[in-house]
Design an enzyme around this catalytic site. Structure first.
Site: not given
Ligand code: DGL
Length: 260
Positions: A11-12, A153, A74, A187, A185
């Site tokens: 993931d990011s 985050e 992600c 997150h 997302c």
């Molecule tokens: N966790 C990422 C997702 O599921 C997105 C976060 C980001 O924008 O980096 O889309």
């Protein structure tokens, strides 16, 4: 000597840990390797080609480290690069993520569902196709919510300024009749309590991570012999911070290595 086969997850940032937690739960003996690309976070506002380049670099590293199944934990990276990675690495099974619009619409009584996502996910062809397929005669309210990535985050969801941002994204959906909100997302499950409080009782949050873990289990080839190995963690950001996050968010105590 061959490396023990592993499940690669990326993931990011911290978001993919919501998926990793489910994979650990379902497949406790399968070694995993997790990469958080925090130096390049957020992915959401970036052009597709850039997200593809990040995903490609991570995929190569995961394969070098023994990953035999790769979970793109992600939605943004899946929207931008799932097809690209499948074409480039035809021998590797990839598990991608897409907004869980179908189950949300099926369960909705009001026929209105909300979707919280990043820009790249909302504007990607994968999402457009999903809407054409499942949402023809229903109402889907898409809210691009970049601040939620930052709030997750930072884990700052309980401070008043974050609450008002969450409320600004979520209340209009609920006021428009949404009875399900898709967390599109990875997150966002870490903000589930805060989002749920703003949305109120009667609104269901949809998090597809356990379905993603089940799909990962299906793609692990039955011929592969399980070799016990520790789960490993990498970030391109600050290793010590990520080590604390691991403990706080998913209760894992492990050291974290630098991903260059
Ligand atoms: N966790 C990422 C997702 O599921 C997105 C976060 C980001 O924008 O980096 O889309």
């Amino acid at each position: 000597m061959a490396l023990p086969p592993k499940i690669g997850v990326f993931d990011s940032g911290i978001g993919g840990l919501s998926v990793l937690r489910e994979i650990h739960h379902l497949l406790p003996n399968h070694p995993t390797i997790y990469i958080a690309d925090q130096a390049n976070l957020p992915y959401g506002p970036r052009p597709i080609t850039e997200i593809q380049a990040f995903s490609d670099r991570i995929t190569r590293f995961l394969i070098e480290q023994g990953a035999v199944v790769i979970v793109i934990a992600c939605n943004t990276a899946s929207a931008a690069s799932l097809e690209y990675l499948r074409a480039k690495y035809p021998d590797i099974p990839f598990v991608g993520m897409e907004p869980a619009v179908k189950p949300a619409l099926e369960a909705s009584k009001t026929g209105v569902v909300g979707v919280l996502s990043t820009r790249a996910t909302a504007e990607g062809t994968l999402y457009k196709r999903l809407l054409e397929r499942y949402a023809e005669d229903k109402r889907v309210i898409t809210q691009i919510a970049p601040d939620l990535v930052r709030i997750a985050e930072e884990q700052s969801q309980n401070i008043p300024s974050s609450r008002s941002i969450i409320s600004g994204y979520v209340r209009p959906m609920v006021d428009a009749g949404a009875d399900h909100i898709v967390l599109a997302c990875t997150h966002f499950p870490f903000l589930g309590d805060a989002i749920g409080e703003v949305a109120g009782q009667g609104v269901q949050l949809i998090d597809p991570s356990s379905a993603v873990a089940r799909q990962t289990a299906r793609l692990w080839s039955a011929d592969l012999i399980l070799v016990s190995a520790p789960n490993t963690y990498y970030t391109s950001g600050k290793t010590l911070n990520f080590q604390k996050t691991l403990k706080n968010l998913i209760g894992v105590e492990a050291s974290v290595s630098q991903f260059q």
